[in-house]
Scaffold this motif. Sequence first.
Motif, PDB file in Angstrom:
ATOM      1  N   MET A  90     -80.489 -28.253 -10.706  1.00  0.00           N
ATOM      2  CA  MET A  90     -79.963 -29.581 -11.122  1.00  0.00           C
ATOM      3  C   MET A  90     -78.381 -29.151 -10.669  1.00  0.00           C
ATOM      4  N   SER A  91     -77.810 -30.412 -10.184  1.00  0.00           N
ATOM      5  CA  SER A  91     -76.433 -30.557  -9.830  1.00  0.00           C
ATOM      6  C   SER A  91     -75.675 -30.736 -11.046  1.00  0.00           C
ATOM      7  N   TYR A  92     -74.371 -30.015 -11.219  1.00  0.00           N
ATOM      8  CA  TYR A  92     -73.521 -30.312 -12.725  1.00  0.00           C
ATOM      9  C   TYR A  92     -72.125 -30.739 -12.022  1.00  0.00           C
ATOM     10  N   LYS A  93     -71.709 -31.661 -12.819  1.00  0.00           N
ATOM     11  CA  LYS A  93     -70.341 -32.040 -12.487  1.00  0.00           C
ATOM     12  C   LYS A  93     -69.202 -31.190 -12.537  1.00  0.00           C
ATOM     13  N   LYS A  94     -68.372 -31.003 -11.617  1.00  0.00           N
ATOM     14  CA  LYS A  94     -67.398 -29.853 -11.558  1.00  0.00           C
ATOM     15  C   LYS A  94     -66.005 -30.652 -12.526  1.00  0.00           C
ATOM     16  N   LEU A  95     -65.795 -29.751 -13.364  1.00  0.00           N
ATOM     17  CA  LEU A  95     -64.876 -30.565 -14.475  1.00  0.00           C
ATOM     18  C   LEU A  95     -63.654 -30.146 -14.243  1.00  0.00           C
ATOM     19  N   MET A  96     -63.373 -29.003 -14.084  1.00  0.00           N
ATOM     20  CA  MET A  96     -61.837 -28.388 -14.081  1.00  0.00           C
ATOM     21  C   MET A  96     -61.769 -27.087 -12.967  1.00  0.00           C
ATOM     22  N   THR A  97     -60.949 -26.590 -12.648  1.00  0.00           N
ATOM     23  CA  THR A  97     -60.539 -25.269 -12.164  1.00  0.00           C
ATOM     24  C   THR A  97     -60.759 -24.441 -13.146  1.00  0.00           C
ATOM     25  N   VAL A  98     -60.972 -23.068 -12.627  1.00  0.00           N
ATOM     26  CA  VAL A  98     -61.135 -21.873 -13.685  1.00  0.00           C
ATOM     27  C   VAL A  98     -59.886 -21.709 -14.347  1.00  0.00           C
ATOM     28  N   SER A 130     -61.742 -35.891  -9.642  1.00  0.00           N
ATOM     29  CA  SER A 130     -61.561 -37.384  -9.696  1.00  0.00           C
ATOM     30  C   SER A 130     -59.925 -37.423 -10.239  1.00  0.00           C
ATOM     31  N   TYR A 131     -59.058 -38.316  -9.314  1.00  0.00           N
ATOM     32  CA  TYR A 131     -57.798 -38.390  -9.712  1.00  0.00           C
ATOM     33  C   TYR A 131     -57.498 -39.860 -10.210  1.00  0.00           C
ATOM     34  N   PHE A 132     -56.507 -39.917 -11.019  1.00  0.00           N
ATOM     35  CA  PHE A 132     -56.232 -41.291 -11.095  1.00  0.00           C
ATOM     36  C   PHE A 132     -55.333 -42.251  -9.874  1.00  0.00           C
ATOM     37  N   LYS A 133     -55.657 -43.247 -10.018  1.00  0.00           N
ATOM     38  CA  LYS A 133     -54.882 -44.019  -8.709  1.00  0.00           C
ATOM     39  C   LYS A 133     -53.320 -43.754  -8.931  1.00  0.00           C
ATOM     40  N   GLN A 134     -52.691 -43.556  -7.720  1.00  0.00           N
ATOM     41  CA  GLN A 134     -51.257 -43.472  -7.689  1.00  0.00           C
ATOM     42  C   GLN A 134     -50.569 -44.514  -8.243  1.00  0.00           C
ATOM     43  N   CYS A 135     -49.679 -44.306  -8.941  1.00  0.00           N
ATOM     44  CA  CYS A 135     -48.916 -45.173  -9.635  1.00  0.00           C
ATOM     45  C   CYS A 135     -47.349 -45.444  -8.801  1.00  0.00           C
ATOM     46  N   ASP A 136     -46.817 -46.690  -9.092  1.00  0.00           N
ATOM     47  CA  ASP A 136     -45.548 -46.910  -8.288  1.00  0.00           C
ATOM     48  C   ASP A 136     -44.298 -45.713  -8.838  1.00  0.00           C
ATOM     49  N   GLN A 137     -43.554 -45.693  -7.780  1.00  0.00           N
ATOM     50  CA  GLN A 137     -42.601 -44.456  -7.876  1.00  0.00           C
ATOM     51  C   GLN A 137     -41.589 -44.924  -8.873  1.00  0.00           C
ATOM     52  N   SER A 138     -41.347 -46.367  -9.146  1.00  0.00           N
ATOM     53  CA  SER A 138     -40.298 -46.817 -10.078  1.00  0.00           C
ATOM     54  C   SER A 138     -40.967 -46.845 -11.431  1.00  0.00           C
ATOM     55  N   ALA A 197     -54.805 -31.576 -20.933  1.00  0.00           N
ATOM     56  CA  ALA A 197     -55.513 -30.473 -20.886  1.00  0.00           C
ATOM     57  C   ALA A 197     -56.118 -30.256 -19.612  1.00  0.00           C
ATOM     58  N   ALA A 198     -56.744 -31.284 -18.863  1.00  0.00           N
ATOM     59  CA  ALA A 198     -57.235 -31.315 -17.686  1.00  0.00           C
ATOM     60  C   ALA A 198     -56.029 -30.802 -16.365  1.00  0.00           C
ATOM     61  N   ASN A 199     -55.126 -31.004 -16.829  1.00  0.00           N
ATOM     62  CA  ASN A 199     -53.750 -31.072 -15.802  1.00  0.00           C
ATOM     63  C   ASN A 199     -52.825 -29.742 -16.230  1.00  0.00           C
ATOM     64  N   GLY A 200     -53.542 -28.824 -17.027  1.00  0.00           N
ATOM     65  CA  GLY A 200     -52.932 -27.362 -17.432  1.00  0.00           C
ATOM     66  C   GLY A 200     -51.784 -27.596 -18.313  1.00  0.00           C
ATOM     67  N   ILE A 201     -51.735 -28.561 -19.066  1.00  0.00           N
ATOM     68  CA  ILE A 201     -50.574 -28.877 -19.929  1.00  0.00           C
ATOM     69  C   ILE A 201     -51.021 -28.490 -21.387  1.00  0.00           C
ATOM     70  N   LYS A 211     -51.923 -37.235  -7.984  1.00  0.00           N
ATOM     71  CA  LYS A 211     -52.409 -35.793  -8.189  1.00  0.00           C
ATOM     72  C   LYS A 211     -52.746 -35.685  -9.763  1.00  0.00           C
ATOM     73  N   LEU A 212     -52.911 -36.591 -10.436  1.00  0.00           N
ATOM     74  CA  LEU A 212     -53.263 -36.614 -11.829  1.00  0.00           C
ATOM     75  C   LEU A 212     -54.544 -36.480 -12.217  1.00  0.00           C
ATOM     76  N   ILE A 213     -55.260 -35.560 -12.543  1.00  0.00           N
ATOM     77  CA  ILE A 213     -56.722 -35.259 -12.790  1.00  0.00           C
ATOM     78  C   ILE A 213     -57.178 -36.134 -13.793  1.00  0.00           C
TER      79      ILE A 213
END
Length: 256
Positions: free
Chosen positions: A1-9, A194-202, A227-231, A252-254
């Motif tokens: 079975m294939s499992y979804k990769k959720l986060m880094t170690v 999966s990353y969020f769509k890049q938002c506007d720089q402003s 938590a997914a982004n290490g904060i 780059k927001l996971i």
Amino acid sequence: MSYKKLMTVEAFLKILKSIEKDYKTVYVYGGIGQIVTNSLLAAKSKQYPSFYTVNRMAILKKFVNKGYFGFDCVNVIKSILWGWCGDKKHMYGGAKYASNTVPDVSADGFIQLCTGVSSNFKNIQVGEAVWLSGHIGVYIGNGLVIECSPRWDNNVQITACANLGTVKGYHSRKWSKHGKIPWLIYGSTKPSISYFKQCDQSATSFVDELQKVGFDSSMSSRRKIAAANGIENYSGTYTQNAQLLGKMKKGKLIKP
């Protein structure tokens, strides 16, 4: 079975270490990161009557309504994979039961899902599950393991992996096997994130940007994103939101 990769170690271990260090925890057999209450203990004692003896119930009642989160050995691992974020208002501390392709299995069932399972501890990697019959933990490096156990401190605690030797100041436990947790990204494994769509720089508001892409912007949801982004210990501060918004501006927001 294939499992979804959720986060880094690394991201997984940040949350696990935070649970051990920053939260009040106690071993509750069958606990999935809930706040310990009389109703929780009553439900679990009915579910597992042989474990919840009179003496055990007397001990656990001392932790009722004092902000303690209840876990057992395998559930502290599964809870993180299910999205646990320390949300006291959520039934499972922010976790979504049996989500993210992670089934609700026992410690013995969990090790069977791990990959590269071995009894040779010379090749163990940081972030691997360590197992013995009926019990499981996670190797965090430097000869140490984080496990949730009624033994010793009766909570989520750091112990020494006796297979690698003793470590001064820590209780030691010898494990039987170790293996890679299939939902985590180890070393050279290519991320399937999966990353969020890049938002506007402003952009100036992280909450607003989440709403623009149709994503839940509630505090509970933002804790999971953090938590997914290490904060760790996300509380919605300006600095934390600025960090998350900065990642979103770079694409780059996971996603949790």
